[in-house]
Design a protein around this motif. Structure first.
Motif, PDB file in Angstrom:
ATOM      1  N   GLU A   1       0.810  -1.219   0.000  1.00 24.95           N
ATOM      2  CA  GLU A   1       0.000   0.000   0.000  1.00 24.95           C
ATOM      3  C   GLU A   1       0.843   1.270   0.000  1.00 24.95           C
ATOM      4  OE1 GLU A   1      -3.040   0.279   2.942  1.00 24.95           O
ATOM      5  OE2 GLU A   1      -3.965  -1.634   2.397  1.00 24.95           O
ATOM      6  N   VAL A   2       2.101   1.171   0.431  1.00 28.60           N
ATOM      7  CA  VAL A   2       2.959   2.360   0.423  1.00 28.60           C
ATOM      8  C   VAL A   2       3.958   2.325  -0.733  1.00 28.60           C
ATOM      9  CG1 VAL A   2       2.690   2.832   2.879  1.00 28.60           C
ATOM     10  CG2 VAL A   2       4.531   1.310   2.129  1.00 28.60           C
ATOM     11  N   THR A   3       3.723   1.457  -1.683  1.00 30.56           N
ATOM     12  CA  THR A   3       4.461   1.366  -2.948  1.00 30.56           C
ATOM     13  C   THR A   3       5.974   1.483  -2.783  1.00 30.56           C
ATOM     14  OG1 THR A   3       4.149   3.735  -3.420  1.00 30.56           O
ATOM     15  CG2 THR A   3       2.489   2.211  -4.276  1.00 30.56           C
ATOM     16  N   PRO A   4       6.584   0.607  -1.998  1.00 26.37           N
ATOM     17  CA  PRO A   4       8.045   0.677  -1.859  1.00 26.37           C
ATOM     18  C   PRO A   4       8.728   0.323  -3.172  1.00 26.37           C
ATOM     19  CG  PRO A   4       7.213  -1.334  -0.859  1.00 26.37           C
ATOM     20  CD  PRO A   4       6.017  -0.523  -1.245  1.00 26.37           C
ATOM     21  N   PRO A   5       9.904   0.896  -3.441  1.00 26.84           N
ATOM     22  CA  PRO A   5      10.620   0.551  -4.669  1.00 26.84           C
ATOM     23  C   PRO A   5      11.086  -0.899  -4.684  1.00 26.84           C
ATOM     24  CG  PRO A   5      11.978   1.930  -3.248  1.00 26.84           C
ATOM     25  CD  PRO A   5      10.605   1.932  -2.663  1.00 26.84           C
ATOM     26  N   VAL A   6      11.251  -1.479  -3.501  1.00 26.53           N
ATOM     27  CA  VAL A   6      11.617  -2.893  -3.407  1.00 26.53           C
ATOM     28  C   VAL A   6      11.118  -3.413  -2.064  1.00 26.53           C
ATOM     29  CG1 VAL A   6      13.894  -2.391  -2.427  1.00 26.53           C
ATOM     30  CG2 VAL A   6      13.503  -4.574  -3.563  1.00 26.53           C
ATOM     31  N   ILE A   7      10.682  -4.682  -2.067  1.00 27.67           N
ATOM     32  CA  ILE A   7      10.331  -5.386  -0.835  1.00 27.67           C
ATOM     33  C   ILE A   7      11.278  -6.564  -0.710  1.00 27.67           C
ATOM     34  CG2 ILE A   7       8.583  -6.666   0.446  1.00 27.67           C
ATOM     35  CD1 ILE A   7       6.445  -5.179  -1.165  1.00 27.67           C
ATOM     36  N   VAL A   8      11.970  -6.651   0.411  1.00 26.42           N
ATOM     37  CA  VAL A   8      12.902  -7.744   0.675  1.00 26.42           C
ATOM     38  C   VAL A   8      12.390  -8.527   1.878  1.00 26.42           C
ATOM     39  CG1 VAL A   8      15.254  -8.368   1.357  1.00 26.42           C
ATOM     40  CG2 VAL A   8      14.874  -6.498  -0.273  1.00 26.42           C
ATOM     41  N   ALA A   9      12.430  -9.847   1.794  1.00 19.08           N
ATOM     42  CA  ALA A   9      12.133 -10.709   2.934  1.00 19.08           C
ATOM     43  C   ALA A   9      13.352 -11.578   3.195  1.00 19.08           C
ATOM     44  CB  ALA A   9      10.910 -11.586   2.648  1.00 19.08           C
ATOM     45  N   ASN A  10      13.791 -11.627   4.446  1.00 18.90           N
ATOM     46  CA  ASN A  10      14.911 -12.512   4.724  1.00 18.90           C
ATOM     47  C   ASN A  10      14.412 -13.923   5.015  1.00 18.90           C
ATOM     48  OD1 ASN A  10      13.889 -11.954   7.304  1.00 18.90           O
ATOM     49  ND2 ASN A  10      15.896 -11.678   8.244  1.00 18.90           N
ATOM     50  N   SER A  11      15.299 -14.894   4.884  1.00 16.99           N
ATOM     51  CA  SER A  11      14.904 -16.288   5.081  1.00 16.99           C
ATOM     52  C   SER A  11      16.055 -17.066   5.689  1.00 16.99           C
ATOM     53  CB  SER A  11      14.479 -16.936   3.757  1.00 16.99           C
ATOM     54  OG  SER A  11      15.594 -17.121   2.895  1.00 16.99           O
ATOM     55  N   HIS A  12      15.709 -18.106   6.409  1.00 18.02           N
ATOM     56  CA  HIS A  12      16.699 -19.049   6.948  1.00 18.02           C
ATOM     57  C   HIS A  12      16.020 -20.387   7.214  1.00 18.02           C
ATOM     58  CE1 HIS A  12      20.249 -20.491   9.068  1.00 18.02           C
ATOM     59  NE2 HIS A  12      19.424 -20.940  10.024  1.00 18.02           N
ATOM     60  N   TYR A  13      15.156 -20.432   8.227  1.00 17.51           N
ATOM     61  CA  TYR A  13      14.483 -21.675   8.599  1.00 17.51           C
ATOM     62  C   TYR A  13      13.400 -22.024   7.574  1.00 17.51           C
ATOM     63  CZ  TYR A  13      11.613 -24.934  11.281  1.00 17.51           C
ATOM     64  OH  TYR A  13      10.890 -26.034  11.684  1.00 17.51           O
ATOM     65  N   LYS A  14      13.443 -23.271   7.085  1.00 17.52           N
ATOM     66  CA  LYS A  14      12.473 -23.752   6.083  1.00 17.52           C
ATOM     67  C   LYS A  14      12.349 -22.750   4.929  1.00 17.52           C
ATOM     68  CE  LYS A  14      11.370 -27.405   8.529  1.00 17.52           C
ATOM     69  NZ  LYS A  14      11.757 -28.775   8.116  1.00 17.52           N
ATOM     70  N   SER A  15      13.500 -22.284   4.462  1.00 16.83           N
ATOM     71  CA  SER A  15      13.516 -21.218   3.464  1.00 16.83           C
ATOM     72  C   SER A  15      12.889 -21.637   2.136  1.00 16.83           C
ATOM     73  CB  SER A  15      14.950 -20.745   3.228  1.00 16.83           C
ATOM     74  OG  SER A  15      15.763 -21.816   2.785  1.00 16.83           O
ATOM     75  N   ASP A  16      12.926 -22.922   1.815  1.00 14.91           N
ATOM     76  CA  ASP A  16      12.359 -23.377   0.549  1.00 14.91           C
ATOM     77  C   ASP A  16      10.850 -23.177   0.513  1.00 14.91           C
ATOM     78  OD1 ASP A  16      12.241 -25.314   2.579  1.00 14.91           O
ATOM     79  OD2 ASP A  16      12.050 -26.963   1.150  1.00 14.91           O
ATOM     80  N   VAL A  17      10.189 -23.333   1.664  1.00 17.25           N
ATOM     81  CA  VAL A  17       8.737 -23.140   1.724  1.00 17.25           C
ATOM     82  C   VAL A  17       8.388 -21.679   1.451  1.00 17.25           C
ATOM     83  CG1 VAL A  17       6.687 -23.350   3.183  1.00 17.25           C
ATOM     84  CG2 VAL A  17       8.530 -25.046   3.358  1.00 17.25           C
ATOM     85  N   LEU A  18       9.134 -20.790   2.060  1.00 14.32           N
ATOM     86  CA  LEU A  18       8.906 -19.363   1.835  1.00 14.32           C
ATOM     87  C   LEU A  18       9.216 -18.990   0.391  1.00 14.32           C
ATOM     88  CD1 LEU A  18       8.210 -16.671   3.356  1.00 14.32           C
ATOM     89  CD2 LEU A  18      10.683 -16.327   3.525  1.00 14.32           C
ATOM     90  N   ALA A  19      10.314 -19.498  -0.139  1.00 16.28           N
ATOM     91  CA  ALA A  19      10.699 -19.185  -1.518  1.00 16.28           C
ATOM     92  C   ALA A  19       9.642 -19.653  -2.507  1.00 16.28           C
ATOM     93  CB  ALA A  19      12.051 -19.812  -1.841  1.00 16.28           C
ATOM     94  N   ASP A  20       9.096 -20.840  -2.294  1.00 14.80           N
ATOM     95  CA  ASP A  20       8.050 -21.352  -3.184  1.00 14.80           C
ATOM     96  C   ASP A  20       6.818 -20.462  -3.142  1.00 14.80           C
ATOM     97  OD1 ASP A  20       9.662 -23.454  -3.931  1.00 14.80           O
ATOM     98  OD2 ASP A  20       8.671 -24.938  -2.658  1.00 14.80           O
ATOM     99  N   HIS A  21       6.471 -19.997  -1.958  1.00 13.47           N
ATOM    100  CA  HIS A  21       5.278 -19.158  -1.828  1.00 13.47           C
ATOM    101  C   HIS A  21       5.462 -17.809  -2.517  1.00 13.47           C
ATOM    102  CE1 HIS A  21       1.641 -17.494  -0.106  1.00 13.47           C
ATOM    103  NE2 HIS A  21       2.347 -16.464   0.361  1.00 13.47           N
ATOM    104  N   LEU A  22       6.664 -17.255  -2.438  1.00 17.25           N
ATOM    105  CA  LEU A  22       6.918 -15.922  -2.986  1.00 17.25           C
ATOM    106  C   LEU A  22       7.359 -15.942  -4.445  1.00 17.25           C
ATOM    107  CD1 LEU A  22       8.765 -14.315   0.054  1.00 17.25           C
ATOM    108  CD2 LEU A  22       6.385 -13.972  -0.639  1.00 17.25           C
ATOM    109  N   ALA A  23       7.580 -17.125  -4.988  1.00 18.86           N
ATOM    110  CA  ALA A  23       8.018 -17.229  -6.384  1.00 18.86           C
ATOM    111  C   ALA A  23       7.009 -16.552  -7.315  1.00 18.86           C
ATOM    112  CB  ALA A  23       8.177 -18.693  -6.772  1.00 18.86           C
ATOM    113  N   GLY A  24       7.524 -15.762  -8.222  1.00 20.13           N
ATOM    114  CA  GLY A  24       6.668 -15.048  -9.164  1.00 20.13           C
ATOM    115  C   GLY A  24       6.164 -13.708  -8.656  1.00 20.13           C
ATOM    116  N   SER A  25       6.421 -13.388  -7.387  1.00 15.82           N
ATOM    117  CA  SER A  25       6.042 -12.081  -6.846  1.00 15.82           C
ATOM    118  C   SER A  25       7.211 -11.113  -7.002  1.00 15.82           C
ATOM    119  CB  SER A  25       5.660 -12.200  -5.363  1.00 15.82           C
ATOM    120  OG  SER A  25       6.821 -12.344  -4.556  1.00 15.82           O
TER     121      SER A  25
END
Length: 232
Positions: free
Chosen positions: A48-72
């Motif tokens: 909603e605040v239109t950031p130029p980039v959104i970053v999410a960090n990952s470590h634990y069960k990172s593959d699950v998060l990566a799969d969910h965010l793929a294509g975003s």
């Protein structure tokens, strides 16, 4: 006149140990609340605040998060071999966020808000001449699922000091230049806040709505009730 925009960092790397069995096969930000993963609720606020980039960090069960965010549009900052905590994780992500000094939004996804978008409020209240960090804080009386004491109190100028009835809500806007002064690799943003507070540049934005901690399984139905109230 175009709106001012800042990069956004979502902290999604933690182990979620307080969630017990719910994080056996997934990271905490993937736990569903009201039919959607917690990270999606956080992304709604960030987008909603239109950031130029959104970053999410990952470590634990990172593959699950990566799969969910793929294509975003979300860029992942993977932490390996060790998790870096909030301060170390933010510093590690600075090249992806495109800044060495900030300001940057940081967002904890394990909370739910009822009321105006806290990131919008931060953007509108940000005063770089006075502030190095502006933390969204909630009086204990407007929190749900919070146990224990508050984190801060504020003085007449809005500066934050340790101890009091204000709870840090997990959303802030802060400059990142002083991260370079910290020698540790793994460290909390509390270390950075203490540096800023010592110079009178740590400020509070008091949130006018309600907030729910979703750090434990017991917080999930409380958060869902809060979301349902917002939808009425």
């Amino acid at each position: 006149m175009a709106e001012i925009t800042y990069p956004a960092m979502i902290f999604a790397a933690g182990f979620g140990t307080r969630m017990r069995h719910l994080t056996k096969h997934q990271p905490k930000p993937m736990i569903p609340v009201a039919g959607r993963p917690l990270i999606d609720h956080a992304l709604d606020l960030a987008r909603e605040v239109t950031p130029p980039v959104i970053v999410a960090n990952s470590h634990y069960k990172s593959d699950v998060l990566a799969d969910h965010l793929a294509g975003s549009e979300v860029v992942i900052s993977h932490e390996d071999p060790q998790i870096l905590d909030t301060g170390g994780g933010l510093r590690h992500a600075l090249p992806l966020l495109g800044t060495r000094s900030g300001p940057v939004y940081t967002v904890n996804p394990d909370v739910v808000w009822r009321g105006p978008n806290p990131l919008r409020l931060l953007r509108d209240a940000w005063d770089p001449a006075r502030m190095d960090a502006l933390l969204t804080c909630i009086p204990m009386s407007r929190t749900v699922g919070r146990s224990g004491d508050g984190d801060f109190h504020k003085d007449e100028e809005g500066r934050l000091h340790r101890g009091g009835n204000l709870v840090y809500g997990g959303v802030q806007l802060l400059r990142t230049n002083r991260l370079a002064e910290i020698d540790e690799t793994v460290f909390s943003l509390n270390t950075l806040w203490d540096l800023m507070a010592a110079e009178g540049r740590l400020f509070a934005l008091e949130y006018p709505g309600h907030w729910c901690d979703v750090g434990t399984p017991e917080g999930i139905p409380l958060a869902e009730d809060l979301i349902a109230q917002d939808e009425i």
